[in-house]
Write a protein that holds these residues in place. Structure first.
Motif, PDB file in Angstrom:
ATOM      1  N   ARG B 178       0.841  -1.197   0.000  1.00  0.00           N
ATOM      2  CA  ARG B 178       0.000   0.000   0.000  1.00  0.00           C
ATOM      3  C   ARG B 178       0.879   1.250   0.000  1.00  0.00           C
ATOM      4  O   ARG B 178       1.959   1.258   0.594  1.00  0.00           O
ATOM      5  CB  ARG B 178      -0.899  -0.002   1.227  1.00  0.00           C
ATOM      6  CG  ARG B 178      -2.119  -0.893   1.057  1.00  0.00           C
ATOM      7  CD  ARG B 178      -2.889  -1.028   2.349  1.00  0.00           C
ATOM      8  NE  ARG B 178      -2.235  -1.987   3.236  1.00  0.00           N
ATOM      9  CZ  ARG B 178      -2.015  -1.786   4.522  1.00  0.00           C
ATOM     10  NH1 ARG B 178      -2.370  -0.650   5.079  1.00  0.00           N
ATOM     11  NH2 ARG B 178      -1.434  -2.724   5.232  1.00  0.00           N
ATOM     12  N   PRO B 180       2.291   4.970   0.902  1.00  0.00           N
ATOM     13  CA  PRO B 180       2.401   5.629   2.200  1.00  0.00           C
ATOM     14  C   PRO B 180       1.120   6.383   2.521  1.00  0.00           C
ATOM     15  O   PRO B 180       0.572   7.083   1.665  1.00  0.00           O
ATOM     16  CB  PRO B 180       3.574   6.600   2.012  1.00  0.00           C
ATOM     17  CG  PRO B 180       4.322   6.107   0.835  1.00  0.00           C
ATOM     18  CD  PRO B 180       3.368   5.335  -0.019  1.00  0.00           C
ATOM     19  N   GLY B 181       0.628   6.233   3.739  1.00  0.00           N
ATOM     20  CA  GLY B 181      -0.571   6.947   4.153  1.00  0.00           C
ATOM     21  C   GLY B 181      -1.857   6.185   3.897  1.00  0.00           C
ATOM     22  O   GLY B 181      -2.909   6.561   4.391  1.00  0.00           O
ATOM     23  N   MET B 182      -1.793   5.113   3.093  1.00  0.00           N
ATOM     24  CA  MET B 182      -3.024   4.380   2.824  1.00  0.00           C
ATOM     25  C   MET B 182      -3.224   3.316   3.899  1.00  0.00           C
ATOM     26  O   MET B 182      -2.652   2.235   3.815  1.00  0.00           O
ATOM     27  CB  MET B 182      -3.003   3.737   1.435  1.00  0.00           C
ATOM     28  CG  MET B 182      -4.296   2.972   1.157  1.00  0.00           C
ATOM     29  SD  MET B 182      -4.455   2.396  -0.519  1.00  0.00           S
ATOM     30  CE  MET B 182      -4.821   3.894  -1.389  1.00  0.00           C
ATOM     31  N   ASN B 183      -4.006   3.653   4.916  1.00  0.00           N
ATOM     32  CA  ASN B 183      -4.305   2.634   5.915  1.00  0.00           C
ATOM     33  C   ASN B 183      -5.480   1.801   5.424  1.00  0.00           C
ATOM     34  O   ASN B 183      -6.018   2.038   4.339  1.00  0.00           O
ATOM     35  CB  ASN B 183      -4.557   3.266   7.285  1.00  0.00           C
ATOM     36  CG  ASN B 183      -5.755   4.209   7.252  1.00  0.00           C
ATOM     37  OD1 ASN B 183      -6.729   3.945   6.552  1.00  0.00           O
ATOM     38  ND2 ASN B 183      -5.663   5.301   7.983  1.00  0.00           N
ATOM     39  N   ARG B 186      -8.537   3.569   4.260  1.00  0.00           N
ATOM     40  CA  ARG B 186      -8.437   4.479   3.119  1.00  0.00           C
ATOM     41  C   ARG B 186      -8.332   3.697   1.818  1.00  0.00           C
ATOM     42  O   ARG B 186      -8.138   4.273   0.757  1.00  0.00           O
ATOM     43  CB  ARG B 186      -7.217   5.381   3.270  1.00  0.00           C
ATOM     44  CG  ARG B 186      -7.446   6.503   4.263  1.00  0.00           C
ATOM     45  CD  ARG B 186      -6.199   7.336   4.357  1.00  0.00           C
ATOM     46  NE  ARG B 186      -6.336   8.374   5.367  1.00  0.00           N
ATOM     47  CZ  ARG B 186      -5.301   9.036   5.863  1.00  0.00           C
ATOM     48  NH1 ARG B 186      -4.073   8.759   5.435  1.00  0.00           N
ATOM     49  NH2 ARG B 186      -5.478   9.955   6.764  1.00  0.00           N
ATOM     50  N   VAL B 515       1.217   9.676  -2.330  1.00  0.00           N
ATOM     51  CA  VAL B 515       1.055   9.649  -0.878  1.00  0.00           C
ATOM     52  C   VAL B 515      -0.400   9.961  -0.580  1.00  0.00           C
ATOM     53  O   VAL B 515      -0.986  10.866  -1.167  1.00  0.00           O
ATOM     54  CB  VAL B 515       1.989  10.678  -0.211  1.00  0.00           C
ATOM     55  CG1 VAL B 515       1.757  10.696   1.300  1.00  0.00           C
ATOM     56  CG2 VAL B 515       3.432  10.353  -0.523  1.00  0.00           C
ATOM     57  N   VAL B 516      -0.996   9.172   0.314  1.00  0.00           N
ATOM     58  CA  VAL B 516      -2.440   9.262   0.530  1.00  0.00           C
ATOM     59  C   VAL B 516      -2.701   9.982   1.845  1.00  0.00           C
ATOM     60  O   VAL B 516      -2.124   9.649   2.875  1.00  0.00           O
ATOM     61  CB  VAL B 516      -3.048   7.848   0.570  1.00  0.00           C
ATOM     62  CG1 VAL B 516      -4.548   7.931   0.779  1.00  0.00           C
ATOM     63  CG2 VAL B 516      -2.718   7.109  -0.710  1.00  0.00           C
ATOM     64  N   ASP B 517      -3.563  11.006   1.795  1.00  0.00           N
ATOM     65  CA  ASP B 517      -3.882  11.696   3.045  1.00  0.00           C
ATOM     66  C   ASP B 517      -5.386  11.859   3.227  1.00  0.00           C
ATOM     67  O   ASP B 517      -5.853  12.679   4.003  1.00  0.00           O
ATOM     68  CB  ASP B 517      -3.185  13.057   3.094  1.00  0.00           C
ATOM     69  CG  ASP B 517      -3.505  13.894   1.862  1.00  0.00           C
ATOM     70  OD1 ASP B 517      -4.329  13.436   1.036  1.00  0.00           O
ATOM     71  OD2 ASP B 517      -2.938  14.990   1.727  1.00  0.00           O
ATOM     72  N   ARG B 518      -6.182  11.074   2.481  1.00  0.00           N
ATOM     73  CA  ARG B 518      -7.638  11.186   2.622  1.00  0.00           C
ATOM     74  C   ARG B 518      -8.261   9.859   2.173  1.00  0.00           C
ATOM     75  O   ARG B 518      -7.571   8.975   1.657  1.00  0.00           O
ATOM     76  CB  ARG B 518      -8.165  12.333   1.767  1.00  0.00           C
ATOM     77  CG  ARG B 518      -7.710  12.217   0.338  1.00  0.00           C
ATOM     78  CD  ARG B 518      -8.430  13.139  -0.596  1.00  0.00           C
ATOM     79  NE  ARG B 518      -7.854  13.008  -1.917  1.00  0.00           N
ATOM     80  CZ  ARG B 518      -8.112  11.990  -2.743  1.00  0.00           C
ATOM     81  NH1 ARG B 518      -8.956  11.048  -2.388  1.00  0.00           N
ATOM     82  NH2 ARG B 518      -7.533  11.913  -3.925  1.00  0.00           N
TER      83      ARG B 518
END
Lengths: 221, 537, 122
Positions: B178, B180-183, B186, B515-518
């Motif tokens: 996944r 970075p940032g994709m939990n 998300r 990079v995922v932040d939402r």
């Protein structure tokens, strides 16, 4: 290994690191997850046979009890010991790879390979004896003088279960042979011993299945 | 970059046959499964044509048995099971996760070649005698009949490995690759659906493997495990077979649901309603799917106790399925709905899947199943789920990701006409079969009582309309490959990662690591009425 | 590395595990010669010992004890599915067939009694 990729990042990559991973730990963990998933499929493959065994034994308890007396439990026990020791040598091989002792790695892989060969040798002795006596699966069963009907069902399962397990031993030997070749060429290091580790997992599963086969086939009381 | 994409970066047949790129493997899977679908479709048309009259129309009974067996086997093992996961999933799953590839690219390619090998073996049965067992291979008939049963069982074994390899790849990829940032929450819901599918592929397929292996050994070595003459148990075969093949139904439908979960929020421009409920219901369906196989065996000599337990458990499947449907409908509520081709198919899916799912409850009830078992009611039910559900969802996904896969837009007008024909044709073909079945028309018969003819004619004519609709789909999609316009990176206004790269994507998917932040469906808020008025004024 | 200290002790641990496995093998052979009342109890004892051995292999040789939990979860879910498959198949067979006396007579009797109670209640 994969061909070097023309991305800027690949400069920082170790030679064994595939292009789509960021770091060796990520690659190693992915490989381990993959192997455990594969082992689960093996468990369910054999699980079908264990289910069939359970149900047919319920249907023919006396035939199974009588059928097992035709097996030599000491040869079965011997093979159990052989496989358990081979699991130990495999675990030691992984350990040697992790600590970077190449000579010991090669020696333990050779020992595992030899023990696997002994296992198959014993199986060969057992099989040829059964063939000789006409103790064959299902339709081909020709042994005379059984006091109970249905003993051929026991031998159907005996041959299918040990046969499939034997094929897995052979596949394991091929894999260990491949590891041996790579170990001799110095492909493994404490930074990269992933193939040894996941092949080890496979070998332990083959051992584990035999741990169940032994009492179910040789020790019916 | 120079604008090279995964299609143009390298050229030549070798660059495709030995590719490790998940996108190219996905595209190869796409063409192969579509070819299988075409073949299965031709067989289906032959079946419907034979059934237009109550007597023999164009083939004899033996040929008919072989044709419907091959239709079922091809559609299930060569089309539906691999279509969404291995073709579309292979292409978009790493993109949706922001990864460069799947975790094990070589395993992925091996999966494709095993699929090809299995397909060749299965189709070789055409020239080596055919099989007439039905796709279910029930013993003891399958152990005694002639023909190419051995070959087809081995083909199914090989195809099983192909499916397992895809499943292993998807789970390892989801865990380890996944962006970075994709939990986990998300992740796009398509990934959750693929993950749940992969669980089933891994846990159920090996049992199919051992089943067909035992069937093979039974035919070749007479091991007798399923043979009552030798003391075996033929019902055991059905337990083995359905322990795989019922969960396999969810290998087919979960990916379809996964596509719908992507399409509906994008074409409503609304965040998905109940993200976690949809995500967990996928996993719940995967779990429950293993507890219900006995509902195929109510009239097979299964014990009454087991039948009662399986019937009860079967109703549990309705809960997570309904959770999904309600959440999809709730997502559309007050959304800004655009009825473009993917959304039209998604809405078609909702309607047809609801009918398919609800008629399943009749078959899961012990008493009604005795009446409806092995009738056209069953045939209609599973076609509503598999074709009305999975295949329509496949069309939705194909139309949704086509611009991303090939970088071209197709004709929206043609797509709407085709979708209407598919909808009308499908319902004419299969709604009539519910009526036929409830009146007692048995499945797998090549002739029937004359009073059933009117509905059979309706069904056959419906199949022509359906086929025409699908030919139009094939026509405008293929035409789009040769003609402009080129697709923009994000033609539908999607928020997931695949729309942030070019269409078609470059070989390594993203020029920079995303990079995922939402969340995947955090659409900008819709404008209020006053804002609309102000903007247009 | 987290497992470093464990890695240094590994050879000694592996030897201890191997000895335990060999002892359990002897126990299972001996136990097979003893009658514990019914054949069913004997099967349960044999499978319990086998499971103890398999757990040792999984925990130490296969490192599940020190690995990330995901691998153990995968393994346990696989075993659970096998358990479901076995249980439901056995349940059907026990409730279906007039089983020959001996191995599973008690279980069959139990299953039939439960089924008749469920059915008469409904």
């Amino acid at each position: 290994m994969s061909t070097p990729q023309a991305t800027a990042e690949s400069q920082a990559h170790a030679p064994f690191l595939q292009h789509h991973f960021h770091e060796p730990v990520q690659q190693a963990e992915a490989a381990k997850i993959g192997m455990w998933l594969f082992l689960v499929t093996e468990i369910l493959l054999f699980g079908g046979l264990f289910t069939g065994y359970g149900i047919l034994r319920m249907l023919h308890p006396d035939a199974f009890h009588h059928g097992h007396t035709y097996l030599d439990r000491w040869l079965g026990a011997l093979n159990t010991v052989v496989l358990l020791v081979s699991s130990f040598t495999m675990a030691m091989a992984v350990h040697s790879a992790r600590t970077g002792e190449r000579k010991r790695l090669v020696r333990f892989l050779l020992a595992t390979l030899a023990l696997a060969a002994v296992f198959l040798g014993v199986k060969y002795v057992e099989y040829s004896h059964k063939f000789h006596e006409g103790l064959l699966p299902g339709r081909f069963y020709s042994h005379k003088g059984d006091p109970v009907p249905g003993v051929h069902m026991f031998f159907s399962l005996y041959f299918v279960m040990t046969g499939l397990h034997g094929l897995h031993v052979v596949a394991g030997m091929v894999t260990i042979g491949w590891l041996l070749r790579r170990a001799l060429r110095g492909h493994f290091s404490p930074a990269y011993y992933n193939p040894v580790e996941i092949a080890g997992l496979y070998w332990h599963l083959v051992d584990m299945i035999w741990i169940y086969l032994f009492p179910l086939l040789y020790l019916i009381s | 970059m120079t604008g090279a994409n995964y299609l143009t970066e390298t050229r030549g047949l070798r660059s495709w046959l030995f590719t490790l790129d998940h996108k190219r493997i996905g595209v190869m899977y796409l063409w192969s499964t579509l070819l299988a679908f075409f073949l299965g479709g031709v067989l289906a048309m032959l079946i419907r044509l034979e059934l237009i009259t109550p007597q023999k129309t164009l083939m004899d009974a033996d040929t008919y048995n072989k044709v419907f067996t091959l239709h079922g086997a091809v559609m299930i093992f060569l089309f539906i099971i691999p279509s969404i996961p291995a073709a579309l999933g292979n292409f978009v799953l790493p993109l949706l996760l922001g990864a460069k590839d799947v975790a094990f690219p070589r395993l992925n390619l091996a999966s494709y070649y095993l699929y090809v090998a299995g397909a060749i073996m299965a189709l070789a049965s055409l020239v080596t005698g055919g099989i007439d067992t039905g796709w279910t291979f029930y013993t003891p008939y399958s152990t005694s009949t002639g023909g190419a049963v051995n070959l087809v069982t081995l083909a199914v074994f090989v195809l099983g490995f192909s499916s397992i390899f895809t499943g292993i790849n998807f789970i390892a990829t989801t865990h380890k690759l996944r962006a970075p940032g994709m939990n986990w929450f998300r992740m796009p819901l398509f990934v959750w659906g693929m993950y749940a599918t992969a669980i089933i592929q891994i846990l159920a397929t090996p049992v199919l493997g051992i089943t067909v292996l035992l069937l093979f050994l039974e035919r070749v070595f007479g091991v007798g495990i399923f043979d009552p003459k030798l003391g075996g148990d033929p019902v055991l075969f059905q337990h083995f077979f359905w322990f795989y093949s019922h969960p396999a139904v969810y290998i087919m439908i979960l990916p379809g649901m996964a596509i719908i979960s992507e399409v509906i929020p994008v074409f409503s421009q609304r965040p998905i309603f109940g993200y976690r409920a949809i995500a967990f219901s996928s996993v719940a369906i995967a779990g429950v799917s293993f507890l219900v196989w006995g509902h195929h065996m109510f009239v097979s000599g299964q014990s009454v106790l087991a039948s009662a337990i399986f019937s009860f458990l079967t109703f549990l499947v309705a809960i997570p399925s309904a959770v999904k449907v309600f959440n999809w409908v709730a997502t559309m509520y007050k959304g800004s709905i655009r009825l473009q081709a993917p959304m039209i198919y998604a809405i078609t899916f909702l309607l047809l899947f609801a009918i398919g799912g609800l008629t399943g409850l009749f078959l899961g009830s012990l008493a009604t199943d005795v009446h409806l078992h092995d009738t056209y009611f069953v045939v209609a039910h599973f076609h509503y789920v598999m074709m009305g559900g999975t295949f329509i969802a496949f069309l939705a996904g194909l139309h949704y990701w086509w611009p991303k896969m090939f970088g071209r837009m197709y004709s929206e007008t043609a797509a709407r006409v085709a979708a209407a024909l598919v909808f009308i044709g499908f319902n004419a073909t299969f709604l009539s079969q519910f009526v036929l079945g409830s009146r007692g028309m048995p499945r797998r018969y090549y002739n029937y009582l004359p009073e059933f003819q009117a509905l059979h004619v309706l069904s056959t004519v419906g199949s022509w309309v359906l086929a025409l609709g699908l030919l139009i789909v094939a026509g405008y999609l293929l035409a789009s490959l040769r003609r402009k316009p080129e697709a923009p990176p994000n033609p539908w206004g999607g928020m997931t990662l695949e729309w942030q790269t070019t269409s078609p994507p470059p070989t390594h998917n993203f020029l920079e690591q995303p990079v995922v932040d939402r969340g995947p469906y955090d659409f900008p808020p819709l404008e209020t009425e006053e804002e609309t008025v102000a903007r247009s004024a | 590395m987290k497992a470093h200290s464990a890695a240094e002790r590994a050879p000694r641990t592996y030897l201890a595990v191997l000895s335990a496995l060999l002892v359990l093998t002897v126990i299972t052979v001996v136990a097979a010669g003893v009658h514990f009342g019914s054949a069913f109890v004997n099967v349960v004892i044999a499978l319990t010992i086998a499971s103890a051995k398999a757990s040792l292999v999984a925990l130490y040789f296969m490192h599940l004890r020190h690995e990330r939990p995901i691998n153990a979860i995968i393994f346990v879910v696989g075993l659970a599915m096998l358990g479901i498959f076995l249980m439901l198949c056995f349940l059907d067979t026990l409730a279906r067939e007039p089983v020959e006396p001996g191995l599973t007579a008690q279980l069959a009797d139990w299953a039939v009694r439960i089924s008749s109670r469920i059915l008469s209640a409904s």
